[in-house]
Design an enzyme around this catalytic site. Structure first.
Site, PDB file in Angstrom:
ATOM      1  N   TYR A 242       0.744  -1.205   0.156  1.00  0.00           N
ATOM      2  CA  TYR A 242      -0.134   0.222  -0.492  1.00  0.00           C
ATOM      3  C   TYR A 242       0.724   1.251  -0.380  1.00  0.00           C
ATOM      4  O   TYR A 242       0.522   2.585  -0.142  1.00  0.00           O
ATOM      5  CB  TYR A 242      -1.198   0.202   0.992  1.00  0.00           C
TER       6      TYR A 242
ATOM      7  N   GLN B 137     -15.083   2.577  -7.753  1.00  0.00           N
ATOM      8  CA  GLN B 137     -14.395   1.578  -6.904  1.00  0.00           C
ATOM      9  C   GLN B 137     -12.384   1.921  -6.634  1.00  0.00           C
ATOM     10  O   GLN B 137     -11.663   0.941  -5.782  1.00  0.00           O
ATOM     11  CB  GLN B 137     -14.574  -0.005  -7.501  1.00  0.00           C
TER      12      GLN B 137
ATOM     13  N   VAL C  66      -9.859   3.771  -5.261  1.00  0.00           N
ATOM     14  CA  VAL C  66      -9.099   3.767  -4.137  1.00  0.00           C
ATOM     15  C   VAL C  66      -7.904   5.183  -4.294  1.00  0.00           C
ATOM     16  O   VAL C  66      -7.463   5.990  -3.106  1.00  0.00           O
ATOM     17  CB  VAL C  66      -8.282   3.390  -3.353  1.00  0.00           C
TER      18      VAL C  66
ATOM     19  N   HIS D 175     -14.922   1.364  -1.828  1.00  0.00           N
ATOM     20  CA  HIS D 175     -13.452   1.240  -1.424  1.00  0.00           C
ATOM     21  C   HIS D 175     -12.645   1.615  -0.943  1.00  0.00           C
ATOM     22  O   HIS D 175     -11.793   0.891  -1.026  1.00  0.00           O
ATOM     23  CB  HIS D 175     -13.323   0.037  -2.206  1.00  0.00           C
TER      24      HIS D 175
ATOM     25  N   CYS E  41      -7.395   2.070  12.512  1.00  0.00           N
ATOM     26  CA  CYS E  41      -7.242   1.664  13.812  1.00  0.00           C
ATOM     27  C   CYS E  41      -7.535   0.036  13.759  1.00  0.00           C
ATOM     28  O   CYS E  41      -8.493  -0.041  13.364  1.00  0.00           O
ATOM     29  CB  CYS E  41      -6.898   2.239  15.106  1.00  0.00           C
TER      30      CYS E  41
ATOM     31  N   GLY F  91     -14.311   1.208 -17.797  1.00  0.00           N
ATOM     32  CA  GLY F  91     -13.287   0.079 -16.944  1.00  0.00           C
ATOM     33  C   GLY F  91     -13.106  -0.570 -15.168  1.00  0.00           C
ATOM     34  O   GLY F  91     -12.348  -0.591 -14.361  1.00  0.00           O
TER      35      GLY F  91
ATOM     36  N   SER G 216     -13.679  -4.688 -14.615  1.00  0.00           N
ATOM     37  CA  SER G 216     -14.104  -5.945 -14.753  1.00  0.00           C
ATOM     38  C   SER G 216     -15.350  -6.964 -14.040  1.00  0.00           C
ATOM     39  O   SER G 216     -15.386  -7.558 -14.914  1.00  0.00           O
ATOM     40  CB  SER G 216     -12.939  -7.267 -14.791  1.00  0.00           C
TER      41      SER G 216
HETATM   42  C1  BJW Z   1      -9.792  -0.725 -19.208  1.00  0.00           C
HETATM   43  C2  BJW Z   1      -8.807   0.178 -19.922  1.00  0.00           C
HETATM   44  C3  BJW Z   1      -8.248   1.553 -20.371  1.00  0.00           C
HETATM   45  C4  BJW Z   1      -8.038  -1.739 -19.103  1.00  0.00           C
HETATM   46  N1  BJW Z   1     -10.121   1.863 -20.514  1.00  0.00           N
HETATM   47  N2  BJW Z   1     -11.053   0.388 -20.139  1.00  0.00           N
HETATM   48  C5  BJW Z   1     -17.228 -15.681  -2.308  1.00  0.00           C
HETATM   49  C6  BJW Z   1     -15.943 -15.721  -1.297  1.00  0.00           C
HETATM   50  C7  BJW Z   1     -16.116 -14.589  -0.858  1.00  0.00           C
HETATM   51  C8  BJW Z   1     -16.531 -13.580  -1.410  1.00  0.00           C
HETATM   52  C9  BJW Z   1     -17.266 -13.826  -1.623  1.00  0.00           C
HETATM   53  C10 BJW Z   1     -18.331 -14.634  -3.006  1.00  0.00           C
HETATM   54  N3  BJW Z   1     -18.551 -14.217  -3.574  1.00  0.00           N
HETATM   55  C11 BJW Z   1     -18.834 -12.953  -3.573  1.00  0.00           C
HETATM   56  C12 BJW Z   1     -17.982 -12.611  -3.024  1.00  0.00           C
HETATM   57  C13 BJW Z   1     -17.975 -11.442  -2.595  1.00  0.00           C
HETATM   58  C14 BJW Z   1     -17.241 -10.491  -2.601  1.00  0.00           C
HETATM   59  C15 BJW Z   1     -16.522 -10.578  -4.287  1.00  0.00           C
HETATM   60  O1  BJW Z   1     -17.117  -9.889  -5.055  1.00  0.00           O
HETATM   61  N4  BJW Z   1     -15.762 -11.532  -4.393  1.00  0.00           N
HETATM   62  C16 BJW Z   1     -15.256 -11.668  -5.633  1.00  0.00           C
HETATM   63  C17 BJW Z   1     -13.931 -11.947  -6.436  1.00  0.00           C
HETATM   64  C18 BJW Z   1     -16.478 -13.825  -6.180  1.00  0.00           C
HETATM   65  N5  BJW Z   1     -16.879  -9.144  -2.299  1.00  0.00           N
HETATM   66  C19 BJW Z   1     -17.004  -8.604  -1.040  1.00  0.00           C
HETATM   67  O2  BJW Z   1     -15.830  -9.547   0.028  1.00  0.00           O
HETATM   68  C20 BJW Z   1     -17.149  -7.085  -0.811  1.00  0.00           C
HETATM   69  N6  BJW Z   1     -17.597  -7.241   0.187  1.00  0.00           N
HETATM   70  C21 BJW Z   1     -18.879  -7.877   0.150  1.00  0.00           C
HETATM   71  O3  BJW Z   1     -19.549  -7.680  -0.795  1.00  0.00           O
HETATM   72  O4  BJW Z   1     -19.618  -7.744   1.464  1.00  0.00           O
HETATM   73  C22 BJW Z   1     -20.737  -7.760   2.081  1.00  0.00           C
HETATM   74  C23 BJW Z   1     -21.334  -6.464   1.829  1.00  0.00           C
HETATM   75  C24 BJW Z   1     -22.249  -5.616   1.017  1.00  0.00           C
HETATM   76  C25 BJW Z   1     -22.485  -4.488   0.738  1.00  0.00           C
HETATM   77  C26 BJW Z   1     -22.930  -4.182   1.825  1.00  0.00           C
HETATM   78  C27 BJW Z   1     -22.636  -4.402   2.810  1.00  0.00           C
HETATM   79  C28 BJW Z   1     -21.896  -6.314   3.043  1.00  0.00           C
HETATM   80  C29 BJW Z   1     -16.043  -6.225  -0.851  1.00  0.00           C
HETATM   81  C30 BJW Z   1     -14.964  -6.427  -2.294  1.00  0.00           C
HETATM   82  C31 BJW Z   1     -13.828  -5.644  -1.771  1.00  0.00           C
HETATM   83  C32 BJW Z   1     -12.840  -5.422  -2.733  1.00  0.00           C
HETATM   84  N7  BJW Z   1     -11.537  -4.622  -2.979  1.00  0.00           N
HETATM   85  C33 BJW Z   1     -10.634  -4.097  -3.876  1.00  0.00           C
HETATM   86  C34 BJW Z   1      -9.459  -4.118  -3.116  1.00  0.00           C
HETATM   87  C35 BJW Z   1      -9.656  -2.387  -2.669  1.00  0.00           C
HETATM   88  C36 BJW Z   1      -8.560  -2.347  -1.942  1.00  0.00           C
HETATM   89  C37 BJW Z   1      -7.038  -1.659  -2.989  1.00  0.00           C
HETATM   90  O5  BJW Z   1      -7.647  -0.844  -3.699  1.00  0.00           O
HETATM   91  O6  BJW Z   1      -6.132  -1.578  -2.095  1.00  0.00           O
HETATM   92  O7  BJW Z   1     -11.249  -3.160  -4.620  1.00  0.00           O
HETATM   93  S1  BJW Z   1     -10.345  -5.450  -4.061  1.00  0.00           S
HETATM   94  C38 BJW Z   1     -10.152  -5.142  -6.497  1.00  0.00           C
HETATM   95  O8  BJW Z   1     -11.347  -5.339  -7.126  1.00  0.00           O
HETATM   96  C39 BJW Z   1     -10.061  -3.644  -5.824  1.00  0.00           C
HETATM   97  C40 BJW Z   1     -11.752  -3.166  -6.877  1.00  0.00           C
HETATM   98  O9  BJW Z   1     -11.784  -1.572  -6.707  1.00  0.00           O
HETATM   99  C41 BJW Z   1     -12.576  -3.914  -7.564  1.00  0.00           C
HETATM  100  C42 BJW Z   1     -12.706  -4.267  -8.652  1.00  0.00           C
HETATM  101  O10 BJW Z   1     -11.489  -4.279 -10.174  1.00  0.00           O
HETATM  102  P1  BJW Z   1     -11.806  -3.273 -10.750  1.00  0.00           P
HETATM  103  O11 BJW Z   1     -11.476  -1.696 -10.785  1.00  0.00           O
HETATM  104  O12 BJW Z   1     -13.076  -4.115 -11.968  1.00  0.00           O
HETATM  105  O13 BJW Z   1     -10.193  -3.689 -11.517  1.00  0.00           O
HETATM  106  P2  BJW Z   1     -10.026  -4.626 -12.405  1.00  0.00           P
HETATM  107  O14 BJW Z   1      -8.766  -5.285 -12.947  1.00  0.00           O
HETATM  108  O15 BJW Z   1     -10.270  -6.336 -12.255  1.00  0.00           O
HETATM  109  O16 BJW Z   1     -10.379  -4.436 -14.406  1.00  0.00           O
HETATM  110  C43 BJW Z   1     -10.340  -3.720 -14.529  1.00  0.00           C
HETATM  111  C44 BJW Z   1     -11.296  -3.443 -16.068  1.00  0.00           C
HETATM  112  O17 BJW Z   1     -10.219  -2.462 -16.782  1.00  0.00           O
HETATM  113  C45 BJW Z   1     -11.007  -4.697 -17.158  1.00  0.00           C
HETATM  114  O18 BJW Z   1     -12.083  -5.109 -17.906  1.00  0.00           O
HETATM  115  C46 BJW Z   1      -9.458  -3.962 -18.350  1.00  0.00           C
HETATM  116  O19 BJW Z   1     -10.132  -4.316 -19.929  1.00  0.00           O
HETATM  117  C47 BJW Z   1     -10.222  -2.614 -18.524  1.00  0.00           C
HETATM  118  N8  BJW Z   1      -9.336  -1.698 -18.846  1.00  0.00           N
HETATM  119  N9  BJW Z   1      -7.654  -0.379 -19.510  1.00  0.00           N
HETATM  120  C48 BJW Z   1     -10.882   0.629 -20.863  1.00  0.00           C
HETATM  121  N10 BJW Z   1      -7.362   2.065 -20.866  1.00  0.00           N
END
Ligand code: BJW
Length: 295
Positions: free
Chosen positions: A66, A104, A106, A124, A132, A237, A239
């Site tokens: 981080y 999403q 940060v 997120h 803490c 942008g 997935s």
């Molecule tokens: C371009 C481009 C260009 C590239 N132009 N496009 C089974 C077991 C355990 C848990 C679960 C389960 N099934 C479901 C869950 C829930 C779980 C979940 O979803 N898991 C899945 C993986 C299955 N979710 C959670 O645990 C969440 N909590 C939760 O559900 O609690 C219950 C609750 C809900 C609501 C209220 C109260 C309680 C928490 C999820 C937290 C995710 N955290 C992260 C880390 C954040 C901190 C950090 O940044 O370090 O968030 S993980 C990571 O993924 C990060 C991102 O925000 C998130 C999404 O990723 P994103 O942004 O989509 O990125 P990529 O890399 O995946 O995609 C990039 C895209 O861009 C691609 O499509 C490219 O093609 C495209 N691209 N260049 C346009 N130039």
């Protein structure tokens, strides 16, 4: 009417708009996405480090990850995509168009681009908030931009100005980041809570897998989506692999909202979705031009 012109007509008629933003918007600011070969940090997969277990097992490793992210985010500049979306947020606020962004990411770049903060939902969390880890302690340090956070985190992390610019190796594959060893750090060398006197660790104020999202934020988004049908959702942008962010598009669609996807990788489909395949930084200013102008 062509694809873009048809989208423009719908945009001009829309009175309720949602933008869902993911890591693809960061690509042209030089910050890595999570999934795929661009999602590697040293010899670790980024998503393996975004968990409470990873922090429990090796807080020093996760803090180095981080710290690297904080440094990169501070060096990065908002790109034209960030600026276009920020301009849309300000315009909507001024013209009574109901609008929210579900972010999403940060990194804080949308705020730096001038996004209206009252309509920006950081589901997120933020890299620059510290929390803490003590069970009974509510200490939060917001907008902490200090670098390094502790002496031990004062490492000169390598900074890539854009993964896509990376050279190809001899076999024509994109070169992955340098696999350099990560330092072993003691808990005493990591950021500690100033309120708890016993050295309780601070952690990044982001939401990891399995953790609850900020409930007030989730409530605000739910209220917006349920209050009246959303005319248009811009899916930028991401997935769409992570819940609950990925559930909003379907909910909006079910109530008759139209969907526009901005992504470098989009599958074809016969549905009613506008697909803008390519860099979000390129497409967003063009797509939003009827409202925000060409500047
Ligand atoms: C371009 C481009 C260009 C590239 N132009 N496009 C089974 C077991 C355990 C848990 C679960 C389960 N099934 C479901 C869950 C829930 C779980 C979940 O979803 N898991 C899945 C993986 C299955 N979710 C959670 O645990 C969440 N909590 C939760 O559900 O609690 C219950 C609750 C809900 C609501 C209220 C109260 C309680 C928490 C999820 C937290 C995710 N955290 C992260 C880390 C954040 C901190 C950090 O940044 O370090 O968030 S993980 C990571 O993924 C990060 C991102 O925000 C998130 C999404 O990723 P994103 O942004 O989509 O990125 P990529 O890399 O995946 O995609 C990039 C895209 O861009 C691609 O499509 C490219 O093609 C495209 N691209 N260049 C346009 N130039």
């Amino acid at each position: 009417m062509n694809h873009l012109a048809e989208f423009h007509e719908h945009l001009k008629r829309s009175r309720r708009i949602v933008a869902l933003v993911g890591a693809g918007l960061l690509a042209l600011s030089g910050l890595p996405t999570f999934r795929g070969t661009q999602g590697l940090w040293k010899n670790f997969n980024m998503i393996d480090l975004a968990t409470p277990d990873a922090f429990y097992i090796d807080p020093g490793l996760v803090w180095q990850f981080y710290s690297w992210r904080r440094i990169n985010a501070l060096k990065a500049q908002p790109n034209r995509g960030h600026k276009a979306l920020a301009a849309l947020s300000r315009l909507c606020a001024g013209q009574g168009i109901q609008f929210i962004t579900i972010n999403q990411n940060v990194d804080g770049l949308l705020v730096r681009a001038g996004h209206d903060t009252s309509t920006l939902h950081q589901i997120h969390g933020l890299l620059f908030d510290l929390r803490c880890t003590g069970f009974a302690c509510n200490y939060v340090d917001r907008d902490n931009f200090e670098v390094p956070l502790t002496k031990a985190l004062d490492e000169e992390f390598e900074y890539s100005s854009g993964h896509r610019k990376r050279a190809l190796d001899e076999e024509g594959h994109i070169e992955l980041p340098q696999f350099t060893p990560v330092k072993q750090l003691d808990e005493a060398e990591l950021p500690q809570c100033p309120v708890c006197a016993d050295g309780t660790l601070l952690r990044p104020g982001v939401v990891w897998f399995g953790e609850s999202l900020p409930l007030q934020t989730i409530d605000a988004i739910d209220n917006f989506i349920e209050a009246a049908p959303v005319d248009l959702v811009l899916v930028i942008g991401t997935s769409g692999t992570v819940y609950p962010a990925n559930s909003y598009v379907e909910r909006i669609k079910q109530k008759g909202g139209r969907v526009a996807v901005f992504n470098t990788e989009i599958e074809d489909g016969a549905d009613n979705v506008w697909r803008f395949r390519g860099d979000a930084e390129h497409w967003l200013p063009l797509a939003l031009a009827p409202l925000i102008g060409d500047g």
